[in-house]
Design a protein around this motif. Structure first.
Motif, mmCIF file in Angstrom:
data_model
loop_
_atom_site.group_PDB
_atom_site.id
_atom_site.type_symbol
_atom_site.label_atom_id
_atom_site.label_comp_id
_atom_site.label_asym_id
_atom_site.label_seq_id
_atom_site.Cartn_x
_atom_site.Cartn_y
_atom_site.Cartn_z
ATOM 1 N N PHE A 61 -25.388 6.648 -26.904
ATOM 2 C CA PHE A 61 -26.715 6.785 -27.492
ATOM 3 C C PHE A 61 -27.174 8.232 -27.347
ATOM 4 C CE2 PHE A 61 -26.808 2.227 -26.243
ATOM 5 C CZ PHE A 61 -27.111 1.679 -27.484
ATOM 6 N N PRO A 62 -28.085 8.682 -28.216
ATOM 7 C CA PRO A 62 -28.616 10.038 -28.058
ATOM 8 C C PRO A 62 -29.454 10.136 -26.789
ATOM 9 C CG PRO A 62 -29.844 8.842 -29.739
ATOM 10 C CD PRO A 62 -28.658 7.994 -29.392
ATOM 11 N N GLU A 63 -29.669 11.340 -26.317
ATOM 12 C CA GLU A 63 -30.350 11.539 -25.039
ATOM 13 C C GLU A 63 -31.774 11.005 -25.047
ATOM 14 O OE1 GLU A 63 -30.442 12.140 -21.161
ATOM 15 O OE2 GLU A 63 -28.676 12.407 -22.450
ATOM 16 N N PHE A 64 -32.454 11.028 -26.191
ATOM 17 C CA PHE A 64 -33.847 10.569 -26.198
ATOM 18 C C PHE A 64 -33.952 9.081 -25.852
ATOM 19 C CE2 PHE A 64 -33.174 9.114 -30.638
ATOM 20 C CZ PHE A 64 -33.944 7.959 -30.669
ATOM 21 N N VAL A 65 -32.908 8.300 -26.135
ATOM 22 C CA VAL A 65 -32.919 6.883 -25.778
ATOM 23 C C VAL A 65 -32.862 6.729 -24.256
ATOM 24 C CG1 VAL A 65 -31.665 4.693 -25.943
ATOM 25 C CG2 VAL A 65 -31.887 6.170 -27.955
ATOM 26 N N GLU A 86 -33.904 8.937 -22.156
ATOM 27 C CA GLU A 86 -35.194 9.409 -21.646
ATOM 28 C C GLU A 86 -36.242 8.299 -21.729
ATOM 29 O OE1 GLU A 86 -36.019 12.849 -23.981
ATOM 30 O OE2 GLU A 86 -34.522 14.095 -22.966
ATOM 31 N N LEU A 87 -36.204 7.510 -22.803
ATOM 32 C CA LEU A 87 -37.103 6.363 -22.929
ATOM 33 C C LEU A 87 -36.790 5.319 -21.857
ATOM 34 C CD1 LEU A 87 -37.119 5.941 -26.821
ATOM 35 C CD2 LEU A 87 -39.051 6.671 -25.400
ATOM 36 N N LYS A 88 -35.507 5.169 -21.556
ATOM 37 C CA LYS A 88 -35.085 4.243 -20.508
ATOM 38 C C LYS A 88 -35.689 4.657 -19.167
ATOM 39 C CE LYS A 88 -32.315 1.378 -18.164
ATOM 40 N NZ LYS A 88 -32.392 -0.090 -18.197
ATOM 41 N N GLU A 89 -35.619 5.918 -18.861
ATOM 42 C CA GLU A 89 -36.154 6.432 -17.606
ATOM 43 C C GLU A 89 -37.672 6.274 -17.541
ATOM 44 O OE1 GLU A 89 -36.176 8.226 -13.850
ATOM 45 O OE2 GLU A 89 -34.548 7.398 -15.038
ATOM 46 N N ARG A 90 -38.312 6.356 -18.678
ATOM 47 C CA ARG A 90 -39.779 6.305 -18.707
ATOM 48 C C ARG A 90 -40.328 4.883 -18.716
ATOM 49 N NH1 ARG A 90 -43.565 9.154 -23.390
ATOM 50 N NH2 ARG A 90 -45.588 8.544 -22.495
ATOM 51 N N PHE A 91 -39.692 3.993 -19.480
ATOM 52 C CA PHE A 91 -40.288 2.677 -19.697
ATOM 53 C C PHE A 91 -39.507 1.498 -19.111
ATOM 54 C CE2 PHE A 91 -41.825 5.120 -23.493
ATOM 55 C CZ PHE A 91 -43.176 5.127 -23.145
ATOM 56 N N ASP A 92 -38.261 1.718 -18.712
ATOM 57 C CA ASP A 92 -37.450 0.587 -18.239
ATOM 58 C C ASP A 92 -36.558 1.037 -17.086
ATOM 59 O OD1 ASP A 92 -36.420 -2.020 -18.230
ATOM 60 O OD2 ASP A 92 -34.815 -1.499 -19.618
ATOM 61 N N ASP A 120 -34.516 1.062 -13.932
ATOM 62 C CA ASP A 120 -33.838 0.127 -13.043
ATOM 63 C C ASP A 120 -32.678 0.799 -12.316
ATOM 64 O OD1 ASP A 120 -31.965 0.457 -15.017
ATOM 65 O OD2 ASP A 120 -31.920 -1.639 -15.661
ATOM 66 N N GLY A 121 -32.651 2.129 -12.410
ATOM 67 C CA GLY A 121 -31.604 2.868 -11.714
ATOM 68 C C GLY A 121 -30.299 2.988 -12.467
ATOM 69 N N SER A 122 -30.255 2.478 -13.705
ATOM 70 C CA SER A 122 -29.027 2.561 -14.495
ATOM 71 C C SER A 122 -29.326 3.166 -15.862
ATOM 72 C CB SER A 122 -28.429 1.159 -14.692
ATOM 73 O OG SER A 122 -29.168 0.433 -15.675
ATOM 74 N N ARG A 123 -28.260 3.449 -16.597
ATOM 75 C CA ARG A 123 -28.414 3.928 -17.972
ATOM 76 C C ARG A 123 -28.023 2.841 -18.980
ATOM 77 N NH1 ARG A 123 -28.469 9.590 -19.021
ATOM 78 N NH2 ARG A 123 -26.861 9.461 -20.641
ATOM 79 N N GLN A 124 -27.983 1.606 -18.524
ATOM 80 C CA GLN A 124 -27.619 0.488 -19.390
ATOM 81 C C GLN A 124 -28.750 0.201 -20.375
ATOM 82 O OE1 GLN A 124 -24.655 -1.559 -19.447
ATOM 83 N NE2 GLN A 124 -25.665 -2.067 -21.368
#
Length: 211
Positions: free
Chosen positions: A85-89, A91-97, A99-103
């Motif tokens: 996935f592109p990096e912005f996805v 970044e959204l994971k880090e901001r809104f979801d 859980d310590g992973s990039r899944q």
């Protein structure tokens, strides 16, 4: 559509081929026994559903276009399978979801779309790209795993100009028939009567049958 978007976000997709699709509010899910019934009588050679010697049913891409209110013109779907996935996805994971992973899961993407801000040109572009990907994975060309979207499919939305030029009615039509063929083969080969999934756009097929 298991996604809640405000009016501003829906309007961002006004020029998208799938804008009218986003206006749907019907919560009724497709019937598994209904799909199974048609799977049993599907003939992949003639691409039709044969009930007996006197009755059969078939449909075409134009009917898919009418049901989804999209055009039946454009180019064939061609894309390079994405590796990540592109990096912005992320970044959204880090901001809104977090859980310590990039899944990235289907639930993650739903959270992103409902909560991400769209206050500049880049964020608006990111939103359109992500929402188009979500529609592909959850509704139009469904992922085999409803909880885990396919990374490779991101390649379909990397170039949004090319995305809008695709004949999606024909693409969705082909995928529905391909899904019926795969499901029928799986049911015939499986002697244990295990549960199998249908990955085509079942809601569109339901509507065409009921018209």
């Amino acid at each position: 559509m298991d996604l809640k978007l405000d009016c501003e976000k829906k309007l961002l997709m006004e020029k998208s081929v799938f804008y009218k699709l986003l206006q749907l509010t019907n919560k009724r899910e497709s019937s598994a026994p209904f799909v199974s019934l048609f799977c049993e009588v599907y003939d992949p050679v003639t691409k039709s559903f044969v009930f007996n010697n006197d009755a059969s049913f078939s449909f075409c891409a134009e009917e898919v276009a009418k049901v989804l209110e999209i055009k039946n013109t454009g180019t064939s779907l061609e894309y390079t399978r994405a590796e990540t996935f592109p990096e912005f996805v992320y970044e959204l994971k880090e901001r809104f979801d977090r859980d310590g992973s990039r899944q990235i899961t289907t639930k993650s993407i739903t959270i992103f779309l409902e909560n991400m801000t769209i206050d500049d040109e880049q964020s608006r572009s990111n939103f359109k790209q992500l929402l188009s990907y979500f529609l592909i994975e959850r509704f139009l060309l469904c992922s085999p795993d409803a909880k885990k979207p396919r990374v490779c499919s991101w390649g379909m939305v990397e170039d949004m100009n090319a995305f809008e030029e695709v004949n999606w009615a024909k693409t969705i039509y082909d995928y529905i028939l391909e899904s019926f063929g795969k499901l029928k083969n799986a049911m015939l080969e499986d002697k244990k009567e295990q549960q199998h999934s249908f990955y085509g756009c079942a809601p569109a097929f339901d509507v065409m049958i009921s018209i």
